[in-house]
Design an enzyme around this catalytic site. Structure first.
Site, mmCIF file in Angstrom:
data_model
loop_
_atom_site.group_PDB
_atom_site.id
_atom_site.type_symbol
_atom_site.label_atom_id
_atom_site.label_comp_id
_atom_site.label_asym_id
_atom_site.label_seq_id
_atom_site.Cartn_x
_atom_site.Cartn_y
_atom_site.Cartn_z
ATOM 1 N N LYS A 11 47.360 92.372 141.753
ATOM 2 C CA LYS A 11 46.367 91.469 140.604
ATOM 3 C C LYS A 11 46.955 90.345 140.276
ATOM 4 O O LYS A 11 47.732 89.943 140.005
ATOM 5 C CB LYS A 11 46.205 92.716 139.340
ATOM 6 C CG LYS A 11 47.543 93.001 138.587
ATOM 7 C CD LYS A 11 47.825 91.993 137.675
ATOM 8 C CE LYS A 11 49.041 91.743 136.818
ATOM 9 N NZ LYS A 11 49.340 90.670 136.008
ATOM 10 N N GLY A 110 56.832 89.080 139.267
ATOM 11 C CA GLY A 110 56.128 88.125 139.657
ATOM 12 C C GLY A 110 55.153 88.012 138.804
ATOM 13 O O GLY A 110 54.507 86.948 138.804
ATOM 14 N N GLY A 114 53.508 94.180 141.213
ATOM 15 C CA GLY A 114 53.409 95.371 141.823
ATOM 16 C C GLY A 114 54.400 96.196 141.496
ATOM 17 O O GLY A 114 53.861 97.404 142.604
ATOM 18 N N ASP A 149 49.131 98.444 133.973
ATOM 19 C CA ASP A 149 48.829 98.395 134.813
ATOM 20 C C ASP A 149 48.004 98.883 136.003
ATOM 21 O O ASP A 149 47.950 98.465 136.693
ATOM 22 C CB ASP A 149 49.988 96.845 135.533
ATOM 23 C CG ASP A 149 49.842 95.734 135.402
ATOM 24 O OD1 ASP A 149 48.843 95.289 133.891
ATOM 25 O OD2 ASP A 149 50.760 94.832 134.925
#
Length: 311
Positions: A11, A110, A114, A149
Site C-alpha cells: 500500500k 519501506g 509488506g 495495516d
C-alpha cells in the site's frame, strides 16, 4: 487441499495525518490507503501428521528484493505471517501444521506494509487450507491483532483509516491511478520515525484527526491525478527526511522529471510519485532508472488478499 497460494498488495498512503500519542503507545492517525500492484505472495503447504500450531516459514528464491535485506527477515514467531497462521490455528479444528513460503516484492521496512501483506495473505491461505470458514470480517478482526495495516491488506482498494489506522471505511476509487515507486537500499523503523516526529513537534500536541481531507476522496472518486496531486500529504515525511536526508533528493528527482507530485509512503523510505497516466509512469520510471534510482511503475487501487492457486 494440500496447498494454497495467496497474493496480497502493498500500500501507499495518499494522505497521512498524525495526531497525539495515545495511552497505548500508538498515535491517532487519519490515513487514505491505496493498495497498489506490488504484491507479496504466500504459499501455504499442509504438513500432515503435525499439530496446527506447527508453523514454519521460508523465503522464496523468487523474491526480487536484495538478498541482504531478505536475510534480515525473522523466520520465527517475530514474523507476522507465522503469528497470523497461529491465530487461524487457534480457531480452527484442523490438526495439521503448515509451511509458509513467502515471495517478497514489497520493500522491507519501506512504509508499504509488506509484512502486513504477508500476514493478510497467510490469514486467507490458512483459512482455506484448514477449511475454517471465517468471513472476511472475522479475518480482519484477527488481522487487527497483528497491526493496523493488516486489515487493509485484506480489504484492498482504497480506504480511509482512523484510530490507529485500523478503523477502515472503503473509499470509492473506480479508476486506476498510476504511480512510480522508488525504493531505498535501507529501511526505516516505524517507531523511530514516529519518535522523530514527536521530537520535531517539540511538545506541541496536535488535535486528534477524525477525518481525511475530503478533496482527496473527491479526487479518488473522479480518478483525476491532477486534482489528487494537490492533496497528497504525509505528516511523517519531515521526520523520515530528518532521519534519512537523502530522501529529499529522491523527492526532488521525481519532480524534476515531471512527476505530478511526490511523497514518502507511510513511515518511508519508499517514495511514491504520481503520474498522469500509464505511459507517463513508464517513462518516468525509465528516466529515474537511467539516473540510478530503483524505480518501478505500479497502479492502484487493486484488490486485497486473494487466492491465485489451490492444489
Amino acid at each position: 487441499m494440500k496447498r494454497v497460494r495467496v497474493r496480497a498488495p502493498g500500500k501507499i498512503n495518499a494522505s497521512f495525518r498524525v495526531g497525539p500519542l495515545r495511552t497505548d503507545g500508538y498515535h491517532f492517525v487519519a490515513s487514505t490507503y491505496l493498495a497498489v500492484s506490488l504484491y507479496e505472495e504466500v504459499l501455504a503447504t499442509a504438513k500432515p501428521g503435525t499439530p496446527a500450531g506447527d508453523v514454519t516459514v521460508s523465503i522464496s528464491p523468487a523474491s526480487t528484493l536484495d538478498p541482504a535485506a531478505l536475510a534480515t527477515i525473522p523466520l520465527d514467531d517475530d514474523n507476522l505471517a507465522v503469528r497470523a497462521a497461529r491465530l487461524v490455528a487457534d480457531v480452527s479444528e484442523s490438526t495439521c501444521g503448515v509451511h509458509l513460503e513467502i515471495t517478497k516484492h514489497v520493500p522491507i521496512a519501506g512504509g508499504m506494509g509488506g509484512g502486513s501483506a504477508d500476514a493478510a495473505a497467510t490469514l486467507v491461505a490458512c483459512d482455506a487450507l484448514w477449511h475454517t470458514g471465517l468471513s472476511r470480517e472475522e479475518l480482519s478482526q484477527l488481522g487487527a491483532e497483528l497491526g493496523a495495516d493488516v486489515p487493509f491488506a485484506l480489504l484492498g482498494g482504497a480506504a480511509v483509516g482512523l484510530g490507529v489506522g485500523d478503523r477502515l471505511t472503503a473509499a470509492l476509487a473506480p479508476t486506476a491511478l498510476h504511480w512510480v515507486l522508488v525504493q531505498s537500499d535501507f529501511g526505516l523503523s516505524t517507531p523511530l520515525v514516529y519518535g522523530a516526529l514527536d521530537t520535531l513537534r517539540d511538545g506541541a500536541e496536535p488535535p486528534v484527526p477524525d477525518q481525511v481531507d475530503p478533496h482527496i476522496l473527491a479526487a479518488l472518486r473522479a480518478g483525476d491525478p491532477a486534482l489528487l496531486a494537490g492533496c497528497l500529504a504525509n505528516d511523517l515525511q519531515p521526520a523520515a527526511v530528518s532521519l534519512a536526508p537523502g530522501l529529499a533528493e529522491v523527492l526532488d528527482a521525481g519532480k524534476a522529471r515531471g512527476a505530478l507530485a511526490t511523497l514518502i509512503s507511510g513511515s518511508g523510505p519508499t517514495v511514491a510519485m504520481l503520474a498522469a497516466d500509464e505511459r507517463h509512469a513508464r517513462n518516468l520510471s525509465a528516466e529515474l532508472g537511467a539516473a540510478g534510482y530503483a524505480a518501478q511503475a505500479v497502479q492502484g487501487p487493486v484488490h486485497g488478499a486473494h487466492r491465485v492457486l489451490d492444489s
